[in-house]
Design a protein around this motif. Sequence first.
Motif, PDB file in Angstrom:
ATOM      1  N   SER A 148      -7.019  32.614 -46.653  1.00  0.00           N
ATOM      2  CA  SER A 148      -6.068  32.167 -45.633  1.00  0.00           C
ATOM      3  C   SER A 148      -4.831  31.516 -46.233  1.00  0.00           C
ATOM      4  O   SER A 148      -3.822  31.338 -45.540  1.00  0.00           O
ATOM      5  N   LEU A 149      -4.893  31.169 -47.513  1.00  0.00           N
ATOM      6  CA  LEU A 149      -3.785  30.466 -48.164  1.00  0.00           C
ATOM      7  C   LEU A 149      -2.870  31.402 -48.946  1.00  0.00           C
ATOM      8  O   LEU A 149      -1.963  30.941 -49.643  1.00  0.00           O
ATOM      9  N   ARG A 150      -3.090  32.676 -48.826  1.00  0.00           N
ATOM     10  CA  ARG A 150      -2.303  33.648 -49.589  1.00  0.00           C
ATOM     11  C   ARG A 150      -0.791  33.477 -49.398  1.00  0.00           C
ATOM     12  O   ARG A 150      -0.021  33.629 -50.363  1.00  0.00           O
ATOM     13  N   PRO A 151      -0.295  33.163 -48.195  1.00  0.00           N
ATOM     14  CA  PRO A 151       1.163  33.047 -48.030  1.00  0.00           C
ATOM     15  C   PRO A 151       1.794  31.918 -48.835  1.00  0.00           C
ATOM     16  O   PRO A 151       3.022  31.906 -49.004  1.00  0.00           O
ATOM     17  N   ASP A 181       3.984  22.592 -48.983  1.00  0.00           N
ATOM     18  CA  ASP A 181       3.912  22.798 -47.538  1.00  0.00           C
ATOM     19  C   ASP A 181       2.619  22.165 -47.033  1.00  0.00           C
ATOM     20  O   ASP A 181       1.533  22.462 -47.536  1.00  0.00           O
ATOM     21  N   PRO A 182       2.679  21.272 -46.027  1.00  0.00           N
ATOM     22  CA  PRO A 182       1.473  20.550 -45.598  1.00  0.00           C
ATOM     23  C   PRO A 182       0.295  21.445 -45.260  1.00  0.00           C
ATOM     24  O   PRO A 182      -0.861  21.054 -45.435  1.00  0.00           O
ATOM     25  N   ALA A 183       0.556  22.651 -44.795  1.00  0.00           N
ATOM     26  CA  ALA A 183      -0.542  23.543 -44.441  1.00  0.00           C
ATOM     27  C   ALA A 183      -1.406  23.886 -45.644  1.00  0.00           C
ATOM     28  O   ALA A 183      -2.607  24.141 -45.499  1.00  0.00           O
ATOM     29  N   PHE A 184      -0.813  23.882 -46.838  1.00  0.00           N
ATOM     30  CA  PHE A 184      -1.594  24.226 -48.032  1.00  0.00           C
ATOM     31  C   PHE A 184      -2.541  23.093 -48.421  1.00  0.00           C
ATOM     32  O   PHE A 184      -3.768  23.294 -48.445  1.00  0.00           O
TER      33      PHE A 184
END
Length: 680
Positions: free
Chosen positions: A612-615, A472-475
Amino acid sequence: MIVATWCLVSPAAAEDGYDLWLRYSPLEGEARTALDRFDPVIVRPAGAHSDTVDIAVAELERGLSSLMERPLHAGGTGAIALECNAAVEGARDGYDIAGSDTGITIRSGSDTGCLYAAFSLLRYLSLGNDPHAVDLASSPAMPLRMLDHWDNPDGSVERGYAGRSIFDWWHLPEVLDRRIIDYARANASIGINGVVVNNVNASALFLTPRYLPKLKRLADAWRPYGIRLYISARFSAPRDIGGLATADPLDPAVRAWWRARAEAIYAAIPDFGGFLVKANSEGQPGPQDYGRTHADGANMLAAALGERGTVIWRAFVYSAEDETDRAKQAYEEFAPLDGQFADNVVLQVKNGPIDFQPREPFHPLFGAMPNTRLMLEAQVTREYLGQGSGIAYLAPMWTEVLGAQTGRGGTVAQVIAHGGMAGVANTGSARNWSGTDFDQANWYALGRLAWDPALVSDEIAREWAAQTFSRDPAFPNRVVPMMQRSRQAVVDYMTPLGLAHQMATGHHYGPGPWVCDLARPEWNPCYYSRADAEGIGFDRTASGSDALAQYAPAIAEGWEDPAAMDEDYLLWFHHLPWDFETRSGRPLWDELVHRYDRGVAEVETMARTWRSLRPYVDPERYRAVAETLNIQQREAKWWRDASLAYWQSINHLPLPAGTTPPEHDLEYYRALAFPEAPGQ
């Protein structure tokens, strides 16, 4: 083109990191649709099939099935055809991969090249790219792309922070752990083609007949993966286990003994890679014990191997008798020997002139020996970089070195093009292989850069993060900048502004700038800081040790003026007064404090970023990384506080206004002891 549409899903079952970057997690969204429509089927090359081709085909089947969450079927329309005896540009193990509306063609000049191409294609697809649009051509930039294990026969690992050795010498050759195959697979996926299985502080056991079947079992297991086995050879073995009275490299009986050993090894292991040798360094035996040179010793072993193998001779040397400047010693011993080494000898040179410090200038031997094959030795295991805690992504360090202009023969990468690159491994019995999940990135980056030193560190981090955790790009958009800054954070809170070797004695864990009383001068952190009431730093200009003169004039000129140079190396080359004005306008003391504080703050930012990356991360690995970042936060503050307390005891200066004082007094930090520290 990266497919940008993804479905964010909650992480599935917890993972333990064993699968490394080879998880092949199922694709989502447009990327999944594109691969399903492609409907791959693998077409084996015509003619005889080798074990290597079988492994390449099995890897493609495994990877594609996992990406699509279904097995391949014979009626697929998207043919992936392997041609493993094709003419391609570059080295024989290079490859090209071309996609079209109807299929993909993998071409290489060797079966091993087809295996490398299979991993390359799966990496491309794992990152969400269109199978029809694939257009990759790649060839290894260096002949030797290696991992060096500092593993001992009893299963301990010197400077290892990931558990016990993966080599079970006690049960070999009868028992070959599956982990050995999975290790070879991981190495092949990043182009590693050689492994040294034992410590450079070598035991002569590895040259005894009893160990030959053990080594053969490993070599046979790794051969289909394109990996050659090497051993660290103890130079005194003819005397230690051969019954001779000497190990003099010019003695005919010694030369005959090594020839006989080599013949026995090659009879069992026809593709044996050769010997790695640490000689006349840190008490290890070597040719200087007999009044001979490093070239005499290396060439004797090279003659025993002949064209079949390579002698890799380490340039990491220093002696107790030379008290001028440890940073100069390797150059002074080896540069005069340029052109005297046999063609099958490679000189293995550390990235910097001291010893794997958080930051060093590139080693002056790079560019100074145009008639000798050189290779770069880097350290994947983080001996001086927090060991097994926190995050310190080292690709920025290695690209910094590889891209450095030597002033004599181009960049470091160009200098080592006919030699190679080796990484001191941190691969152990831990389920995640490397002790911490993010240390896997350093193993990955070492292989990728040895294959192609022109790769950019943030792109390596991006592809590793997407394959290892989440695409996922957010990661990767958040984790990659954190990785990129992590090594500089360690530099700042440990050894800012060019300080070096300020670690505690023996285990090298934690700060010890106050250590001044060890037997050998260059073992003492005080030796490197030269801190006194007037100033700090090691003068390596003409007014000091003159180590600067070992670099090409154009390079030395850039480090000669402390007011104009890159301040990352300021105290490496200069002893300066505490009130020296730095580029920020702050006095040196204030700037030093600022750098320590900056390092601590960056680690705190890293911890917040990870939260913040837990999901995007499975619970087990999320927790493991969070816990080790907690340790790094504590250690960063400890380094900062202990260092400032010591410098203040030397310079008697107040902290800059608004600065938080150390939590404890200096005696508290000096009294700390860590007898259980790993890797000793």
